[in-house]
Design an enzyme around this catalytic site. Structure first.
Site, PDB file in Angstrom:
ATOM      1  CG  ASP A  88     -15.773  -2.911 -21.119  1.00 57.96           C
ATOM      2  OD1 ASP A  88     -14.707  -2.293 -21.348  1.00 57.96           O
ATOM      3  OD2 ASP A  88     -15.927  -3.721 -20.030  1.00 57.96           O
TER       4      ASP A  88
ATOM      5  CE1 TYR B  69     -18.657   1.930 -14.808  1.00 55.16           C
ATOM      6  CE2 TYR B  69     -17.187   2.001 -13.179  1.00 55.16           C
ATOM      7  CZ  TYR B  69     -17.378   2.060 -14.340  1.00 55.16           C
ATOM      8  OH  TYR B  69     -16.350   2.387 -15.202  1.00 55.16           O
TER       9      TYR B  69
END
Length: 309
Positions: A66, A145
């Site tokens: 994003d 992540y």
């Protein structure tokens, strides 16, 4: 997208590892508005300048991060063939790594330099693939992540911390968070579940079921970790998440939940209820994008470690 190559017998698939500071980019996907700088736009512009638009099939990325999310290592693949002027000189019918790596780096720098972003996106390495069966997105076996929070900045000058940390961490107001409670909540969320409560509202994935192989919480008082400087006396909190794949906004929504547990506004047992509710409206707010880093993409148990740096 369909391959645009005119002579597929000269085509060669390359895996390309790249890193970026996401604070300057509106995510991966190229937008209709040319004023929105995405990651896909300069990468494909560099491929056009290097090879010619008719000699590559476009960049297919592993993880479409994003706006504001960073990457220490993301991967895309591209099908490419030499441009006509290169073929006329009797050189091999396929592109070599020795050509692809410096060529792509050079034209990417030239593409980004006019807008002052040449230091914000870097090609780490290139690896040729022997078969088009390799796919940057669908061949990935695990993605990792790390989300970074910084607490305790009020003790060392919150304004000073914001100058250097705001774009690469979530600076929270609390002096500390309850890490043990956060870890207990993370244990509830590990494993295979329906993560509808942690799914982005505009997610188009076919199923919300995912398998979290790791969701862990650790902290450090060190001033430097992962290349980022934290103010003296503050606490860096890292939330690590691993899975074969994630649904849209999943990691940031999980972090938002763990943060509420850590600051005491949510009980550990509430996490189980939210998970079972399968309703996004039951979960806390999503953590901001700037604290999230895509650390690695793995293929068959290892990253593209053969990439030549």
């Amino acid at each position: 997208p369909p391959c645009r190559l005119q002579r597929p017998w000269e085509m060669r698939r390359f895996a390309v590892a790249f890193a970026y500071d996401g604070s300057h980019f509106h995510g991966w996907t190229k937008q209709k508005d040319p004023s929105l700088m995405t990651l896909q736009r300069p990468i494909e512009a560099a491929l056009d300048a290097f090879l010619g638009p008719e000699n590559h099939g476009g960049a297919v990325v592993s993880s479409r991060t994003d706006r504001g999310v960073h990457a220490l290592r993301n991967v895309f693949h591209v099908d490419a063939q030499p441009p006509p002027q290169r073929r006329r000189h009797g050189r091999p019918e396929y592109l070599t790594v020795e050509e692809m790596l410096p060529g792509l780096r050079h034209f990417l720098r030239e593409t980004l330099k006019p807008v002052g972003l040449d230091a914000s996106l870097a090609i780490l390495g290139v690896e040729p693939k022997s078969s088009t069966a390799y796919h940057a997105r669908f061949s990935a076996t695990e993605r990792e992540y790390i989300y970074r929070l910084v607490a305790g900045t009020a003790q060392c000058g919150g304004r000073q911390a914001g100058l250097f940390e705001a774009a690469r961490s979530w600076i929270v107001q609390e002096d500390t968070l309850d890490l043990e409670s956060m870890r207990a909540a993370a244990n509830i969320l590990q494993g295979q579940h329906d993560f509808s409560s942690f799914r982005g509202r505009d997610c188009t994935a076919a199923t919300p079921i995912r398998t979290l192989t790791e969701l862990s919480v650790h902290s450090s008082r060190s001033s430097v970790l992962l290349g980022h400087v934290a103010p003296p006396g503050s606490m860096q909190i890292f939330i690590s998440a691993r899975a074969p794949s994630f649904i849209k906004n999943q990691v940031r929504n999980l972090v938002g939940c763990l943060y509420d547990v850590g600051r005491g506004s949510m009980a550990i047992n509430d996490v189980q209820e939210i998970l079972q509710a399968r309703d996004r409206s039951k979960a806390p707010r999503m953590a901001p994008a700037q604290g999230l880093f895509l650390v690695n993409v793995l293929y068959n148990g290892s990253w593209t470690s053969e990439c030549r740096i």
